[in-house]
Design an enzyme around this catalytic site. Sequence first.
Site, PDB file in Angstrom:
ATOM      1  CG  LEU A  34      -2.078  -1.046   1.173  1.00 53.80           C
ATOM      2  CD1 LEU A  34      -2.925  -0.960   2.434  1.00 53.80           C
ATOM      3  CD2 LEU A  34      -2.952  -0.831  -0.055  1.00 53.80           C
ATOM      4  CB  CYS A  35       4.088   2.154   1.560  1.00 51.64           C
ATOM      5  SG  CYS A  35       5.119   0.739   1.099  1.00 51.64           S
ATOM      6  CB  THR A  36       4.409   0.668  -3.685  1.00 50.67           C
ATOM      7  OG1 THR A  36       5.530   0.123  -2.991  1.00 50.67           O
ATOM      8  CG2 THR A  36       4.769   0.909  -5.138  1.00 50.67           C
TER       9      THR A  36
END
Length: 468
Positions: free
Chosen positions: A230-232
Amino acid sequence: MHTDTDILELQNAEQTCTDVPMAESTANSRTRDLDRLLLRPGHLVGPHFRPGPELRDDIKEYASVLVVGAGGLGCELLKDLALSGFKNLQVIDMDRIEVTNLNRQFLFRLEDVGKPKAEVAAKRVMERVSGVNIIPHFCRIEDKDMDFYEDFVIIALGLDSVEARSYINAVACSFLEYDENDNPKEETIKPMVDGGTEGFKGHARVILPGVTPCFECTIWLFPPQVKFPLCTLAETPRTAAHCIEYAHLIKWDEVHSGKPFDPDDPEHMQWVYKEAVKRAELFGIPGVTYSLTQGVVKNIIPAIASTNAIISAACALETLKIASGCSKTLSNYLTYNGVEGLHMKVTEFVKDNDCLVCGPGVQVELDSSCTLQKFIELLYEHPKLHLSKASVTHQGKNLYMQAPPVLEEMTRSNLSQPLFDLMGKIPSGVVHVTGSLIKNKKVTGVRKLRVSFKGVDRMTDMDTAADV
């Protein structure tokens, strides 16, 4: 070594082939190849195979086949089965035709866009193959009850979803019964023929529940779906797929406040596509298209028409083998690879005797006072089952149904009654339970249990089937 009786039977069978009128024999180009399989004996035939025109007529009249899926592989299957002598076919598919389908789903035309795939595919095959009757069903596979699936001799799968395969596999295995020695009863085996394609690669397999490994026995053959951190997605997207998943997994919930996303709703998919385009433009990432959006969100793998045709041919041949006994079936998993040249291989996988779907079942011991409500709660807590929102039927009778609301209201009063009483006060029985898998609430699972009641004498060896 053949006995005199065997030799006589072979001679009679050969004479039968010779006596077939020219119009019905191999001189008829339409049935020539089919007749070579059905009108003469062979060394690889099944134990009940009896060559002759009567067998060909029986396949037309009695061999009812359900084709699940009317996409690239499903279209080929319907055509191949109709041309292989099957006249009693049905097809089920929940999708409508899109422009992107037209390059490989050959039964569809531009004017068909927006129409149900099952209905158009059935119509086109019946127009081209005289005498065949195909009944289409434009709905989800979960919308059909167990009686619908029980009527078919064979189920042929042309699906692109692991979840859909798992559901149909569980349905077919739910009809399976075992004798007192844990041997499958032949008359309860619901054969399946499964095909799948991925670009220039494909597979065809035969599933005989209780005999060969079922889909669940070899679930490890399917690689896990690719997941993006999700951070990407939120901070450093690098590909078009990252932008699409951002719109699908993050932006949708932000804008729609918990409204469930429906991948089969064109308006929902268009919204994700437009948001993905905005995201891609913001980060200077090319390649976001509506077709790619569908592929990423629905995990659709690109298909090639020639691969579909090859795999469909293998599946249709295996279906004919099962229906007629004209040859031994595939043992039991065929792989095709056309990336560099042509490579085909058959692998024989082994059945998992502890499989929760096609095996004899998980042993569960209950008090005779255990209510149906408590039983359903135990399905959630059981370490091997993990099922929630379960519905229960017994010998065709609805004990409790989660949906539709009318059935839920009609069966609600059974929740307070002991399961022992609802099952006819028998000491033990086989129970199939269906509900949402806790680990993945989008997936419906069917699991088999052997239920026995404490303190009840074993006065009978009756089996009980309850479908949840």
